[in-house]
Design a protein around this motif. Structure first.
Motif, PDB file in Angstrom:
ATOM      1  N   GLY A 131       2.603  -1.984   1.557  1.00  0.00           N
ATOM      2  CA  GLY A 131       2.713  -1.409   2.873  1.00  0.00           C
ATOM      3  C   GLY A 131       3.930  -1.853   3.733  1.00  0.00           C
ATOM      4  O   GLY A 131       4.134  -1.630   4.767  1.00  0.00           O
ATOM      5  N   ALA A 132       4.369  -2.842   3.178  1.00  0.00           N
ATOM      6  CA  ALA A 132       5.663  -3.499   4.014  1.00  0.00           C
ATOM      7  C   ALA A 132       7.017  -2.646   3.815  1.00  0.00           C
ATOM      8  O   ALA A 132       7.287  -2.097   2.741  1.00  0.00           O
ATOM      9  N   LYS A 133       7.482  -2.429   4.886  1.00  0.00           N
ATOM     10  CA  LYS A 133       8.571  -1.648   4.858  1.00  0.00           C
ATOM     11  C   LYS A 133      10.097  -2.264   5.114  1.00  0.00           C
ATOM     12  O   LYS A 133       9.874  -3.217   5.671  1.00  0.00           O
ATOM     13  N   ALA A 148       6.611  -0.785   0.044  1.00  0.00           N
ATOM     14  CA  ALA A 148       6.149  -1.191  -1.195  1.00  0.00           C
ATOM     15  C   ALA A 148       4.605  -0.710  -1.634  1.00  0.00           C
ATOM     16  O   ALA A 148       3.675  -0.425  -0.675  1.00  0.00           O
ATOM     17  N   THR A 149       4.650  -0.306  -2.777  1.00  0.00           N
ATOM     18  CA  THR A 149       3.337   0.277  -3.160  1.00  0.00           C
ATOM     19  C   THR A 149       2.904  -0.432  -4.593  1.00  0.00           C
ATOM     20  O   THR A 149       3.796  -0.857  -5.332  1.00  0.00           O
ATOM     21  N   ILE A 164       9.182   2.818  -2.942  1.00  0.00           N
ATOM     22  CA  ILE A 164       9.303   4.404  -2.809  1.00  0.00           C
ATOM     23  C   ILE A 164       9.514   4.826  -1.524  1.00  0.00           C
ATOM     24  O   ILE A 164       9.457   3.934  -0.406  1.00  0.00           O
ATOM     25  N   CYS A 165      10.311   5.877  -1.304  1.00  0.00           N
ATOM     26  CA  CYS A 165      10.956   6.198  -0.057  1.00  0.00           C
ATOM     27  C   CYS A 165       9.484   6.779   1.034  1.00  0.00           C
ATOM     28  O   CYS A 165       8.599   7.426   0.747  1.00  0.00           O
ATOM     29  N   SER A 166       9.498   6.210   2.305  1.00  0.00           N
ATOM     30  CA  SER A 166       8.344   6.610   3.099  1.00  0.00           C
ATOM     31  C   SER A 166       8.750   8.035   3.799  1.00  0.00           C
ATOM     32  O   SER A 166       9.885   8.339   3.960  1.00  0.00           O
TER      33      SER A 166
END
Length: 146
Positions: free
Chosen positions: A111-113, A126-127, A144-146
């Motif tokens: 979940g870090a952006k 991050a996934t 992945i793109c959020s």
């Protein structure tokens, strides 16, 4: 009570079979097809949703309705036509697009952006991926793109 007449049993089986067959008629009107096309759905998706051949959907979409009513007012949250996406965002990746293959790149909090110029949103997330990395047993991950 048992059925002794095979004709009655056959008639019941035939009736149940006829009820189970998919309907041949389309589930969508021309107006609904036009609306779905206006929402950006593909011809193939519309044909599947309406249970009709793609050629018929293309014919309805290509039909020019001169007597059609004017388009409805813009919904409350919909973007205005003059404020469409800027042209530079058109070539960028949409949300959910993978930026790299899964790899053991060390640990990262899921979940870090991070900022990413290739994404329309400008950020990536991050996934986790399936599997594990041999030395430490941590899960591989990717952005992945959020």
């Amino acid at each position: 009570m048992t059925l002794r007449r095979p004709g009655l049993l056959a008639a019941i089986a035939l009736a149940l079979y006829a009820l189970a067959l998919p309907r041949a008629d389309a589930a969508c009107s021309d107006r609904k097809i036009q609306s779905m096309a206006g929402d950006g759905r593909s011809v193939k998706a519309i044909a599947k949703a309406c249970n009709m051949p793609a050629a018929k959907v293309r014919g309805v979409i290509g039909k020019d309705d001169g007597d059609a009513p004017p388009p409805a007012a813009r919904p409350q949250g919909a973007p205005r036509a003059d404020k469409a996406e800027p042209p530079e965002a058109a070539g960028k990746l949409p949300s959910g697009s993978g930026l790299a293959m899964c790899d053991c790149q060390g640990s990262v909090p899921y979940g870090a952006k991070a900022s990413e110029l290739r994404c329309q949103s400008g950020t990536s997330i991050a996934t986790p991926c399936a599997g594990y990395c041999p030395p430490n047993g941590i899960a591989p991950w990717r952005r992945i793109c959020s």
